[in-house]
Write an enzyme that holds these catalytic residues in place. Structure first.
Site: not given
Length: 388
Positions: A139, A169
């Site tokens: 992540h 991200d």
């Protein structure tokens, strides 16, 4: 879609959650026809991450506007064949599977390139298509941790602080992906040959971790957390608390701004302390902290409003959305029952608009397949077989 610079460009979007959908959001907002493809199971589970009108999250609505929806079971041969037929006339495919998944499904870059040599195929992953971590889960926190960025975020003597902006991200999975896609698309239009765009979010974070890299080479070591030029080492680039428990972002980093700052505060004795380090820096920072703590944030914001020396209030998001600067730039729009950000890029001759709400799962399946040359009989058969 009409009017955008990417009008006429067809994108098949196999991504979900945040990085890929934000990348294709930017393409859709600029006029590309983005077809969001979801499976028959959970689909894009961002749909239900948080509350929103009619049970569809604000998250999903905001990052999937201006797209059309197709539901497709890619694990079945018929679903694979549908995608391959659509890919024959597509310009771009974006996916975020782990490496090797699309190849096993028969829809990888080699499969699509054989049908459409011009196709631009973007694969967004945490660690890329190669390397010892290629198959590892991750992540945003993992990507910025591995790339040496998280180590630098936080106050001196404290633990690393988790940023609320998903750096890996969004910088990696979204913006770097769009950069690679548009470069490959430009070249495909000249050469007739597409490319595989291999985007690793961890690579993108590492490649932009610049100041620690500069320090490592020039000084032989990276400063401790909170000690680098732009992380607290310079008293002229810090956050100072105000009397009401708020904060001011104080950044008169260059000498010309520092001198304006000192003059405004009637502290000419601070001018020689520009770029101070060590004990002198900490003494100066203490004096600055005492000064800013003597008045509330609104008072300081008013004081510096007409002084050009890089001092601004630290706003919460609700305040930022109402700030005259962002209002003048049209940075928010109301659409699909929620407030959303407008694109961050303004282009002459193009006026952004939300022309489509985020699609329901499979909302446009029939029209997309008709455009792809599927007959009514074929579409009915696919529907009856639960492929679409």
């Amino acid at each position: 879609m009409s009017g955008g610079p990417l009008r006429g460009v067809r994108v098949l979007d196999l991504t979900r959650l945040l990085p890929g959908p934000v990348a294709t959001l930017h393409l859709a907002d600029m006029g590309a026809d983005v077809v969001k493809i979801e499976d028959h199971g959970a689909g894009d589970y961002a749909r239900h991450l948080g509350d929103g009108p009619d049970g569809v999250s604000v998250f999903f609505r905001s990052v999937n506007r201006n797209k059309r929806g197709l539901r497709l079971d890619l694990k079945r041969p018929q679903g694979r064949e549908v995608l391959l037929r659509l890919a024959r006339t597509a310009d771009i495919v974006v996916e975020s599977f782990r490496p090797g998944v699309s190849d096993r499904l028969g829809i990888g870059y080699r499969d699509l390139r054989a049908l459409n040599p011009r196709i631009v195929y973007c694969a967004i992953t945490g660690y890329g298509q190669s390397g010892p971590l290629a198959m590892a889960a991750g992540h945003d926190l993992n990507y910025i941790g591995l790339a040496g960025v998280l180590d630098q975020i936080g106050l001196r003597g404290g633990p690393p602080a988790i940023p609320n902006l998903q750096i890996g991200d969004l910088m990696g999975g979204a913006l770097s992906a769009v950069m690679g896609i548009l470069a490959a698309l430009f070249d495909a239009q000249r050469s007739g040959q597409g490319r595989l765009v291999d985007v690793a979010m961890s690579d993108a974070v590492l490649a932009h971790n610049l100041f620690p890299m500069f320090a490592l080479q020039s000084a032989g070591a990276v400063p401790a957390r909170g000690d680098d030029l732009l992380s607290g080492g310079d008293p002229g680039y810090r956050v100072y608390g105000t009397a009401d428990g708020r904060y001011m972002a104080v950044a008169p980093l260059e000498k010309k701004f520092w001198e304006v700052f000192c003059d405004a505060l009637e502290r000419p004795d601070w001018k020689p302390l520009h770029a101070a380090r060590g004990a002198a820096a900490e003494t100066l920072a203490g004096e600055l902290a005492d000064l800013f703590a003597s008045r509330d944030q609104a008072s300081w914001a008013d004081f510096f409003a007409g002084i050009d020396c890089c001092v601004t209030p630290v706003l919460d998001l609700a305040e930022a959305l109402e700030h005259p600067q962002f209002e003048a730039r049209g940075m928010t729009v109301r659409a699909d029952g929620v407030s959303q950000y407008a694109p961050p890029v303004k282009l002459s001759g193009w006026l952004f608009a939300v022309e489509r709400a985020a699609p329901g799962c499979g909302e446009h399946s029939e029209e997309i397949l008709r455009e792809g040359g599927f007959s009514a009989r074929e579409i009915n058969e696919l529907r009856e077989a639960a492929v679409i």
